[in-house]
Motif scaffolding. Sequence first.
Motif, short mmCIF file in Angstrom:
data_model
loop_
_atom_site.label_atom_id
_atom_site.label_comp_id
_atom_site.label_asym_id
_atom_site.label_seq_id
_atom_site.Cartn_x
_atom_site.Cartn_y
_atom_site.Cartn_z
N TRP B 179 0.84 -1.20 0.00
CA TRP B 179 0.00 0.00 0.00
C TRP B 179 0.88 1.25 0.00
N TRP B 180 1.91 1.26 0.85
CA TRP B 180 2.83 2.39 0.87
C TRP B 180 3.51 2.56 -0.48
N ILE B 182 2.57 1.69 -3.50
CA ILE B 182 1.67 2.20 -4.55
C ILE B 182 1.45 3.69 -4.37
N ILE B 183 1.12 4.10 -3.17
CA ILE B 183 0.78 5.50 -2.90
C ILE B 183 2.00 6.41 -3.10
N THR B 184 3.19 5.87 -2.83
CA THR B 184 4.40 6.69 -3.00
C THR B 184 4.83 6.77 -4.46
N THR B 186 3.13 6.41 -7.16
CA THR B 186 2.22 7.20 -7.99
C THR B 186 2.25 8.67 -7.57
N THR B 187 3.07 9.02 -6.60
CA THR B 187 3.21 10.38 -6.06
C THR B 187 1.91 10.92 -5.47
N VAL B 188 0.99 10.03 -5.10
CA VAL B 188 -0.23 10.50 -4.43
C VAL B 188 0.14 10.99 -3.02
N GLY B 189 0.83 10.14 -2.25
CA GLY B 189 1.34 10.56 -0.95
C GLY B 189 0.29 11.06 0.01
N TYR B 190 -0.65 10.18 0.40
CA TYR B 190 -1.69 10.60 1.35
C TYR B 190 -1.09 11.09 2.66
N THR B 204 13.62 5.28 0.13
CA THR B 204 12.55 5.99 -0.57
C THR B 204 13.10 6.93 -1.63
N LEU B 208 12.15 6.64 -5.50
CA LEU B 208 11.46 7.74 -6.17
C LEU B 208 12.22 8.21 -7.40
#
Lengths: 238, 238, 238, 238
Positions: B179-180, B182-184, B186-190, B204, B208
């Motif tokens: 989950w981390w 994917i979110i990282t 895709t640069t969504v970064g909740y 990281t 990136l």
Amino acid sequence: MKQYIKSIVEINNNRKSRCFAFFIQALILISIVTFSVETIPNLEPKTKLILRAIEWFSVVVFTIEYFLRIYVADNKRKFIFSFFGVIDLLAILPFYLSFGVDLRSLRTLRFLRLFRILKLVRYNRALNHFTRAIKSAKEEILLFIFITLILIYFSAVGIYYFESEAQPEHFASIFDSLWWAIITLTTVGYGDVYPITVGGKVFTFFILMIGLGIVAIPTGIISSALTKSVDPHDEEEV
Amino acid sequence: MKQYIKSIVEINNNRKSRCFAFFIQALILISIVTFSVETIPNLEPKTKLILRAIEWFSVVVFTIEYFLRIYVADNKRKFIFSFFGVIDLLAILPFYLSFGVDLRSLRTLRFLRLFRILKLVRYNRALNHFTRAIKSAKEEILLFIFITLILIYFSAVGIYYFESEAQPEHFASIFDSLWWAIITLTTVGYGDVYPITVGGKVFTFFILMIGLGIVAIPTGIISSALTKSVDPHDEEEV
Amino acid sequence: MKQYIKSIVEINNNRKSRCFAFFIQALILISIVTFSVETIPNLEPKTKLILRAIEWFSVVVFTIEYFLRIYVADNKRKFIFSFFGVIDLLAILPFYLSFGVDLRSLRTLRFLRLFRILKLVRYNRALNHFTRAIKSAKEEILLFIFITLILIYFSAVGIYYFESEAQPEHFASIFDSLWWAIITLTTVGYGDVYPITVGGKVFTFFILMIGLGIVAIPTGIISSALTKSVDPHDEEEV
Amino acid sequence: MKQYIKSIVEINNNRKSRCFAFFIQALILISIVTFSVETIPNLEPKTKLILRAIEWFSVVVFTIEYFLRIYVADNKRKFIFSFFGVIDLLAILPFYLSFGVDLRSLRTLRFLRLFRILKLVRYNRALNHFTRAIKSAKEEILLFIFITLILIYFSAVGIYYFESEAQPEHFASIFDSLWWAIITLTTVGYGDVYPITVGGKVFTFFILMIGLGIVAIPTGIISSALTKSVDPHDEEEV
């Protein structure tokens, strides 16, 4: 005998070798899933037992496969020190070395073997086209990486001077600021650290305006390289 | 008679068929809005009644339309099992099947029918150009998806080793780490999960830097494909 | 007399008209800054007085400019209803209409007038090249907007089914879910709403994989259009 | 004598000059690392002493190098006021000026000198290609920056009207709203400020739809410029 095993192990286009390749690939995937499942905390003893059994089975199969590949290789030394030869060894070695728990993560490298299928079946052309495009843009990509690193370092130094007094817990040193710079310039923006002073916010604005441009450049380089490196097959098709 | 209905239902270019198509499309939009409104909690009984009435009305109309389309189809079996035939059925079936509340979400699939207009009116050429470009880059796009999946999995394994001890609640297993990842990437970064250890942060950073390149590649592929696949009409116009 | 004023107000290439244009543009910028400063809470009475004075002055100048432009226009009706004519009116009207505080934000539209400089001085060619490229890709851009809207709606419906029970406060209805869908698919990721169920996370993964592709497409369209629409001037220069 | 020093200091292709260049570059990197380490709070006195020693040593070396470069320069005045001449001076000046702690950050500018290597060794062609592409797209890039600034300002004004009443602490004035606009339109999305009213969310949706397009444009411009500006060397190679 050796020729027969070779026809199966080294992928040719007959039915048996395809079955063998499919079996190994399926086992790689299963092995990866079990590796992931094992990390779940508080598993039941029964589940652990099943996972260990799959583990044992897959390592035995991979070991046999490894020795078969050495056996059928024309140049044994070359295979052992080849990229896939090393990966094949790394995939089984951690199990034998004191059944080490930590080293087992090397197993995931085995996932790389899936590339072998791609290389053989269909993606040969796509990969070639790709490799050529990236090779022709190599210098520009390196230049971009260098510029990005400088930009990240400058951003970190800048934000450190603006924010270190206001937020000593988040911008304690330039190394902490580097974390902010990376997360901001890649537009991930977790929200764990962000500027709160006016100076820091204005600085962030300018850094982001430049940063967006930097992000735009490698895309431009790669798509330009892909457009220029004409694939002879494409030419015919279109 | 059949020919007359056919001229209306199957979109030709006369005025009546355009009215019919417009009426159906408007009803699809209204149906979607009511579907969305229904999910608002604590609606007044009066509002619920109106929504139910619109629901009934639209289903009745869609049912009539469905049977008309079967009636006028030259090859009835072909229509029923065609893409839009199945969607038309799915749009009304949930209502009749025990007035099932959960299945009703299938209605949203009816939204896909709006594509029909596009296909017929103007966007034919744009879609063709598009489809051709994506088809010619199919192999490269599949390759990219495969590379992305491997990158996400490796990121998840890596961050698990760096962070699982420091943050056992967020990086409990590789599935949580996925989950981390994917979110990282895709640069969504909740900001719900992020590394806190030095190792995790450095990891990281490298992920990136590679991830940005990966994001740049499909853009390059598609724009390269679009540039190469010359549209004969464009040629004349420009 | 009219010819003399016209030579100043309508930008020609003499010195006086350039001074006039520069003065108006500077006043627009000052007007925007004062407009922004006025929104700061708890301003001192003295500051408020100065801001109001600048406000009065700029509106008077803009009013004179507006009437001069009408006066010198060959076709007065055409100017009044032209794009810049309407903006010029909107920039002063709110001040006179009951000195309305809320409407004054229309003043910011006057900022658009800065485009006039661009249009006249240098950017003519760039804008032309641009407009042509975007016009030639109009259908594809509309198609993309339509596909994006459908994707956002589907994402919202999907996440609503996965998360509404677990987080009724964040995913209360499809309208709330739409907010999540927009913020996630644009990769902004504020972190105010995010999935917490396994189903929702897996769904987010698939939506993001598709979403990244969608984001890549318009870039591809525009850069493809820019590459194709050859600028005759560029050809000569390069 | 002067010729001998010149052959070492100004990079030619002999072995000694390469050693000298490598030594200076290594010292720049070490200097940057110590500069970063110094910012870590609560360092041990011993570490501080080592850092100070490295600091002294590197400044002495950089000073000698600076005067050597002036000594060997054909046109001394030209070198002193050249880009790298100024940077060389800025890299040592802060140390001598009252051993000023704050000004020392100028040392980081010395990092720019690393570009010198790039320029000389390999990246000459890549940089040339790049510079030409960006020069040919200069007007379009300026136009884009102007449009982006207007978009950011409009977003800030818009969100101010929607959110300032609901969240007076985050959207106190248009300047606070500008922070939100920048962080949102660059898709960073820290999550420190975000709209909570329905109006603000709908407004954000439209701004993001336009913002995504804006982000796509510079990428398009640069990749288009790169594709058009044909590098004669590339032509031969591919």
